[in-house]
Design a protein around this motif. Structure first.
Motif, mmCIF file in Angstrom:
data_model
loop_
_atom_site.group_PDB
_atom_site.id
_atom_site.type_symbol
_atom_site.label_atom_id
_atom_site.label_comp_id
_atom_site.label_asym_id
_atom_site.label_seq_id
_atom_site.Cartn_x
_atom_site.Cartn_y
_atom_site.Cartn_z
ATOM 1 N N LYS A 1 63.694 47.758 48.213
ATOM 2 C CA LYS A 1 64.803 46.813 48.082
ATOM 3 C C LYS A 1 64.638 46.025 46.794
ATOM 4 O O LYS A 1 63.540 45.582 46.461
ATOM 5 C CB LYS A 1 64.847 45.869 49.274
ATOM 6 C CG LYS A 1 65.162 46.626 50.547
ATOM 7 C CD LYS A 1 65.744 45.817 51.649
ATOM 8 C CE LYS A 1 66.864 44.939 51.327
ATOM 9 N NZ LYS A 1 68.201 45.375 51.580
ATOM 10 N N GLY A 2 65.736 45.873 46.063
ATOM 11 C CA GLY A 2 65.711 45.204 44.776
ATOM 12 C C GLY A 2 65.185 43.779 44.819
ATOM 13 O O GLY A 2 64.557 43.322 43.873
ATOM 14 N N GLY A 3 65.397 43.068 45.920
ATOM 15 C CA GLY A 3 64.925 41.692 46.046
ATOM 16 C C GLY A 3 63.414 41.562 46.100
ATOM 17 O O GLY A 3 62.880 40.471 45.905
ATOM 18 N N ASN A 4 62.710 42.657 46.348
ATOM 19 C CA ASN A 4 61.252 42.634 46.404
ATOM 20 C C ASN A 4 60.594 43.003 45.079
ATOM 21 O O ASN A 4 59.392 42.921 44.937
ATOM 22 C CB ASN A 4 60.743 43.594 47.484
ATOM 23 C CG ASN A 4 61.110 43.127 48.863
ATOM 24 O OD1 ASN A 4 61.140 41.934 49.133
ATOM 25 N ND2 ASN A 4 61.416 44.053 49.750
ATOM 26 N N ASP B 1 70.681 51.339 42.046
ATOM 27 C CA ASP B 1 72.019 50.751 42.099
ATOM 28 C C ASP B 1 72.039 49.408 41.379
ATOM 29 O O ASP B 1 71.025 48.996 40.798
ATOM 30 C CB ASP B 1 72.527 50.645 43.541
ATOM 31 C CG ASP B 1 71.750 49.675 44.405
ATOM 32 O OD1 ASP B 1 70.921 48.897 43.873
ATOM 33 O OD2 ASP B 1 71.969 49.681 45.628
ATOM 34 N N ASN B 2 73.175 48.731 41.391
ATOM 35 C CA ASN B 2 73.320 47.457 40.680
ATOM 36 C C ASN B 2 72.489 46.328 41.273
ATOM 37 O O ASN B 2 72.341 45.285 40.655
ATOM 38 C CB ASN B 2 74.788 47.033 40.622
ATOM 39 C CG ASN B 2 75.546 47.761 39.537
ATOM 40 O OD1 ASN B 2 74.942 48.272 38.593
ATOM 41 N ND2 ASN B 2 76.853 47.826 39.664
ATOM 42 N N TYR B 3 71.951 46.508 42.477
ATOM 43 C CA TYR B 3 71.094 45.495 43.105
ATOM 44 C C TYR B 3 69.627 45.809 42.853
ATOM 45 O O TYR B 3 68.747 45.150 43.400
ATOM 46 C CB TYR B 3 71.367 45.427 44.609
ATOM 47 C CG TYR B 3 72.787 45.030 44.905
ATOM 48 C CD1 TYR B 3 73.206 43.713 44.763
ATOM 49 C CD2 TYR B 3 73.717 45.979 45.316
ATOM 50 C CE1 TYR B 3 74.509 43.343 45.031
ATOM 51 C CE2 TYR B 3 75.032 45.626 45.578
ATOM 52 C CZ TYR B 3 75.421 44.315 45.432
ATOM 53 O OH TYR B 3 76.721 43.957 45.689
ATOM 54 N N LEU B 4 69.349 46.815 42.035
ATOM 55 C CA LEU B 4 68.006 47.314 41.723
ATOM 56 C C LEU B 4 67.300 47.912 42.937
ATOM 57 O O LEU B 4 66.073 48.016 42.945
ATOM 58 C CB LEU B 4 67.128 46.230 41.082
ATOM 59 C CG LEU B 4 67.314 46.009 39.603
ATOM 60 C CD1 LEU B 4 66.360 44.933 39.086
ATOM 61 C CD2 LEU B 4 67.115 47.275 38.808
ATOM 62 N N ASN B 5 68.048 48.276 43.975
ATOM 63 C CA ASN B 5 67.450 49.038 45.055
ATOM 64 C C ASN B 5 67.061 50.393 44.472
ATOM 65 O O ASN B 5 67.825 50.994 43.719
ATOM 66 C CB ASN B 5 68.433 49.229 46.210
ATOM 67 C CG ASN B 5 68.811 47.919 46.845
ATOM 68 O OD1 ASN B 5 67.986 47.058 47.081
ATOM 69 N ND2 ASN B 5 70.091 47.761 47.123
ATOM 70 N N ASP C 1 80.342 44.847 34.648
ATOM 71 C CA ASP C 1 79.561 45.538 35.669
ATOM 72 C C ASP C 1 79.297 46.982 35.283
ATOM 73 O O ASP C 1 78.252 47.535 35.590
ATOM 74 C CB ASP C 1 80.278 45.498 37.024
ATOM 75 C CG ASP C 1 80.233 44.110 37.631
ATOM 76 O OD1 ASP C 1 79.366 43.313 37.225
ATOM 77 O OD2 ASP C 1 81.064 43.831 38.503
ATOM 78 N N ASN D 1 75.569 48.801 35.145
ATOM 79 C CA ASN D 1 75.315 50.047 35.848
ATOM 80 C C ASN D 1 74.776 51.110 34.894
ATOM 81 O O ASN D 1 73.850 51.819 35.203
ATOM 82 C CB ASN D 1 76.578 50.515 36.549
ATOM 83 C CG ASN D 1 76.324 51.670 37.477
ATOM 84 O OD1 ASN D 1 75.230 51.848 37.986
ATOM 85 N ND2 ASN D 1 77.342 52.467 37.703
#
Length: 65
Positions: free
Chosen positions: A53-56, A36-40, A3, A7
């Protein structure tokens, strides 16, 4: 890959000017202020600060100066 390595890879994009392709055929660009690690992302652009938001996110590309 640990991780910590992930990062470190993401943080190399901090303060870089990027184009971000998003779901729904939307595209935005700006300087990455935070990631951040969630690509946010937090981008700074002509409209001020933008949170993504990273999911988008579909694709992130560096822009040449």
């Amino acid at each position: 890959m640990s991780d910590d390595n992930v990062n470190r890879l993401f943080t190399q994009f901090k303060n870089k000017y990027v184009t971000v392709d998003l779901r729904g055929d939307y595209q935005t660009e700006g300087t990455i202020i935070a990631i951040d690690n969630y690509l946010n992302l937090v981008l700074e652009n002509e409209n001020g600060l933008e949170t993504i938001k990273g999911g988008n996110i579909i694709f992130i590309s560096l822009k040449e100066d």
